[in-house]
Design an enzyme around this catalytic site. Sequence first.
Site, short mmCIF file in Angstrom:
data_model
loop_
_atom_site.label_atom_id
_atom_site.label_comp_id
_atom_site.label_asym_id
_atom_site.label_seq_id
_atom_site.Cartn_x
_atom_site.Cartn_y
_atom_site.Cartn_z
N LYS A 128 3.61 -12.43 -20.32
CA LYS A 128 2.55 -11.99 -19.40
C LYS A 128 1.30 -12.85 -19.62
O LYS A 128 1.43 -14.02 -19.97
CB LYS A 128 2.31 -10.48 -19.56
CG LYS A 128 3.65 -9.71 -19.48
CD LYS A 128 3.53 -8.22 -19.41
CE LYS A 128 4.93 -7.61 -19.31
NZ LYS A 128 4.94 -6.16 -19.16
N ASN B 150 8.85 -12.07 -21.80
CA ASN B 150 7.81 -12.19 -20.76
C ASN B 150 6.48 -12.00 -21.47
O ASN B 150 6.10 -10.87 -21.79
CB ASN B 150 8.03 -11.12 -19.68
CG ASN B 150 6.94 -11.17 -18.62
OD1 ASN B 150 6.08 -12.06 -18.63
ND2 ASN B 150 6.96 -10.20 -17.71
N GLU C 118 4.48 -5.64 -12.20
CA GLU C 118 3.03 -5.89 -12.22
C GLU C 118 2.60 -6.74 -11.02
O GLU C 118 1.51 -6.55 -10.48
CB GLU C 118 2.64 -6.55 -13.56
CG GLU C 118 2.68 -5.53 -14.69
CD GLU C 118 3.10 -6.08 -16.04
OE1 GLU C 118 3.01 -7.29 -16.27
OE2 GLU C 118 3.57 -5.27 -16.87
N GLU D 233 13.96 -3.12 -14.48
CA GLU D 233 12.86 -2.66 -15.34
C GLU D 233 12.25 -1.40 -14.73
O GLU D 233 11.44 -1.50 -13.81
CB GLU D 233 11.78 -3.74 -15.42
CG GLU D 233 12.25 -5.06 -15.98
CD GLU D 233 11.10 -5.87 -16.58
OE1 GLU D 233 11.17 -6.18 -17.77
OE2 GLU D 233 10.12 -6.15 -15.87
N SER E 180 10.08 -1.56 -22.78
CA SER E 180 9.95 -1.10 -24.16
C SER E 180 11.18 -1.38 -25.03
O SER E 180 11.53 -0.56 -25.88
CB SER E 180 9.59 0.40 -24.19
OG SER E 180 8.32 0.59 -23.56
N GLY F 102 5.83 -1.11 -21.13
CA GLY F 102 4.62 -1.02 -21.95
C GLY F 102 4.23 0.40 -22.33
O GLY F 102 3.12 0.64 -22.80
N HIS G 205 8.21 -9.07 -10.53
CA HIS G 205 7.88 -8.16 -11.64
C HIS G 205 7.04 -7.00 -11.11
O HIS G 205 6.23 -7.17 -10.20
CB HIS G 205 7.12 -8.92 -12.73
CG HIS G 205 7.00 -8.12 -13.99
ND1 HIS G 205 6.02 -7.16 -14.15
CD2 HIS G 205 7.76 -8.09 -15.10
CE1 HIS G 205 6.19 -6.59 -15.34
NE2 HIS G 205 7.23 -7.14 -15.93
P1 13P Z 1 7.49 -4.12 -22.43
O1 13P Z 1 8.69 -4.68 -23.19
O2 13P Z 1 6.19 -4.43 -23.07
O3 13P Z 1 7.68 -2.70 -22.07
O4 13P Z 1 7.45 -4.94 -21.04
C1 13P Z 1 8.61 -5.07 -20.28
C2 13P Z 1 8.34 -6.06 -19.22
O5 13P Z 1 7.55 -5.82 -18.34
C3 13P Z 1 9.06 -7.33 -19.27
O6 13P Z 1 8.96 -8.02 -18.07
#
Ligand code: 13P
Length: 252
Positions: free
Chosen positions: A11, A9, A99, A169, A215, A175, A97
């Site tokens: 983003k 992803n 976010e 997740e 992560s 992150g 997601h």
């Molecule tokens: P990270 O791997 O950067 O923690 O992000 C995970 C994520 O949000 C994947 O959709």
Amino acid sequence: MRKNIVAGNWKSNKTLTQALALAEEVKTLASQITTEAEIILGATSLYLLPIKKVLGEGSKVKISAQNTSAYGQGAFTGEISADQLASAEIPYVILGHSERRTLFGETDDIIQVKVKQALNAGLLPIFCCGEPFEIRQAGTQNDLVKIQVETALFGLSDEEMRKVVIAYEPVWAIGTGLTASAQQAQDMHAFIRSLIAIKFGKETAHEISILYGGSVKSSNAAEIFGMPDVDGGLIGGASLVADEFINIVKCA
Ligand code: 13P
């Protein structure tokens, strides 16, 4: 048999030139490994068609959008409808997601509509769920994830459900450098699979791929992916570096 999947992803990262270079690098590295896992790149919608061109016909690396509209075609300025994505032959779309939930106000009900729109258009949804830190602290993560899964997916037919990939997740692991332990991931994945089994039957539950995200790095992927109910990962930061991403793919 359910598939192992490693999806990046990206983003809202990378310029177009950088994204195409990354796709090219992933394609080259992916061609040098043997893996049964499905490899997916989730990029900014604007980049998906040029990325597809870079990957080429019949590439083993697939692409995914990161969102779709809850509406069909029409007067919805700025939105990209599921059938528009499908018409551009984008196979996957990430939905729900955290976010999107926290920064853009997407509720379980909106996500339910998007999942349905995506399936009706012929897209394969990668449906995300997961609890924030306070909920994990309170120990009520299963209750919250149950609501997320039930609301978004329990109105689907059995045939539709089998097309959905679920990504667990935990928000506190996204992150942050904190990962769920392999056992925490396994416990939640087994719980999610049990919810699917109760509603859609054991056979369907067995077929669904459930990915872990938060992560994931090449240093922790093997342990997490090694758990019986973890069928790969949804990778954020670590998917922005081609060899790190491919090292994660090798763990699936
Ligand atoms: P990270 O791997 O950067 O923690 O992000 C995970 C994520 O949000 C994947 O959709």
